[in-house]
Design a protein around this motif. Structure first.
Motif, PDB file in Angstrom:
ATOM      1  N   ASP A  70       0.867  -1.181   0.000  1.00 49.80           N
ATOM      2  CA  ASP A  70       0.000   0.000   0.000  1.00 49.80           C
ATOM      3  C   ASP A  70       0.903   1.230   0.000  1.00 49.80           C
ATOM      4  N   PHE A  71       1.266   1.693  -1.184  1.00 52.88           N
ATOM      5  CA  PHE A  71       2.212   2.795  -1.266  1.00 52.88           C
ATOM      6  C   PHE A  71       1.617   4.117  -0.800  1.00 52.88           C
ATOM      7  N   GLU A  72       0.312   4.235  -0.825  1.00 49.73           N
ATOM      8  CA  GLU A  72      -0.299   5.447  -0.261  1.00 49.73           C
ATOM      9  C   GLU A  72      -0.013   5.524   1.231  1.00 49.73           C
ATOM     10  N   HIS A  73      -0.163   4.387   1.913  1.00 49.39           N
ATOM     11  CA  HIS A  73       0.123   4.342   3.340  1.00 49.39           C
ATOM     12  C   HIS A  73       1.613   4.550   3.599  1.00 49.39           C
ATOM     13  N   LEU A  74       2.466   3.889   2.827  1.00 52.14           N
ATOM     14  CA  LEU A  74       3.910   4.021   3.027  1.00 52.14           C
ATOM     15  C   LEU A  74       4.377   5.451   2.799  1.00 52.14           C
ATOM     16  N   TYR A  75       3.826   6.105   1.792  1.00 45.48           N
ATOM     17  CA  TYR A  75       4.195   7.501   1.551  1.00 45.48           C
ATOM     18  C   TYR A  75       3.750   8.387   2.714  1.00 45.48           C
ATOM     19  N   THR A  76       2.570   8.138   3.264  1.00 47.00           N
ATOM     20  CA  THR A  76       2.077   8.914   4.395  1.00 47.00           C
ATOM     21  C   THR A  76       2.983   8.746   5.614  1.00 47.00           C
ATOM     22  N   VAL A  77       3.380   7.499   5.890  1.00 48.75           N
ATOM     23  CA  VAL A  77       4.289   7.222   7.008  1.00 48.75           C
ATOM     24  C   VAL A  77       5.625   7.913   6.787  1.00 48.75           C
ATOM     25  N   PHE A  78       6.163   7.786   5.581  1.00 45.03           N
ATOM     26  CA  PHE A  78       7.445   8.395   5.227  1.00 45.03           C
ATOM     27  C   PHE A  78       7.395   9.911   5.425  1.00 45.03           C
ATOM     28  N   GLU A  79       6.359  10.538   4.911  1.00 40.88           N
ATOM     29  CA  GLU A  79       6.245  11.993   4.973  1.00 40.88           C
ATOM     30  C   GLU A  79       6.104  12.477   6.418  1.00 40.88           C
ATOM     31  N   GLN A  80       5.297  11.780   7.220  1.00 44.52           N
ATOM     32  CA  GLN A  80       5.101  12.197   8.602  1.00 44.52           C
ATOM     33  C   GLN A  80       6.398  12.079   9.396  1.00 44.52           C
TER      34      GLN A  80
END
Length: 226
Positions: A70-80
């Motif tokens: 789920d790259f949407e979730h991974l990107y959100t985690v990364f950005e935060q």
């Protein structure tokens, strides 16, 4: 490649016609592209055989593969986590430059798939910027994994540590696989997941060296081709 022929009866009797042009995609007729296509097919065959064999000896009904990331979730985690790390550093001219580089990379991630080049000096935050770009680009285009290739093992280790800190989560499936000659998968600390994932890069985010990447494309051994 041998041309295939089929027998086809017609009004004037038996006729033979070539099927080669219909079976071989036009782009495969280039020798370099055709070689890569055959390597990809061989890689898929080796991987399927290994997964089927593993499933058989484990008594499973079919091969077990990792579900899509789920790259949407991974990107959100990364950005935060990136924002949390930068929050205590304060505003500096270099920090402003890094934010600009990062924002430009995120903007580029919205474009169509292709070849992108990031020309930025040392210290401009390329590790974070390229990671953010890759995750956002993978999310937008429905890609299955991110592969980061770095010239030297020491830099690869540093980058892998950064990405693990920003992406791996306690109590959840691991995200970042580090794979190069300096990684000892026999070390208990590496974990069974890393040993298995390294066999076919079955991980959402792979950090490796150029040597290992090129071996996966041009080697002649089944294990490397897989």
């Amino acid at each position: 490649m041998t041309s295939l022929r089929a027998h086809s009866p017609g009004p004037a009797g038996s006729q033979w016609h070539s099927l080669g042009d219909h079976l071989v995609p036009a782009q495969w007729r280039d020798l370099l592209v055709g070689e890569m296509a055959l390597r990809l097919c061989y890689s898929a065959l080796v991987d399927a055989d290994s997964l089927d064999t593993s499933a058989h000896f484990q008594g499973l009904s079919g091969p077990r593969v990792r579900p899509g990331a789920d790259f949407e979730h991974l990107y959100t985690v990364f950005e935060q986590r990136r924002r949390d790390e930068l929050a205590g550093r304060g505003g500096t001219p270099v920090g402003s430059l890094r934010e600009r580089v990062y924002a430009d990379c995120l903007e580029a991630a919205e474009r169509e798939r292709g070849v992108f080049r990031l020309g930025a000096p040392t210290g401009a935050g390329k590790t974070l910027a390229s990671g953010g770009f890759a995750l956002r680009h993978a999310e937008k285009h429905g890609l299955r994994r991110v592969i980061v290739a770095v010239p030297f093992p020491t830099i690869t280790e540093q980058n892998a540590a950064v990405y693990r800190r920003l992406l791996d989560q306690d109590g959840a499936d691991q995200v970042v696989l580090e794979h190069h000659s300096q990684v000892d998968f026999d070390d208990p600390g590496a974990g069974r997941w890393a040993r298995l994932a390294a066999e076919n890069w079955d991980a959402p985010f792979v950090v490796t060296t150029f040597v290992r990447l090129f071996e996966s494309l041009f080697a002649r051994k089944p294990s490397a081709m897989r």
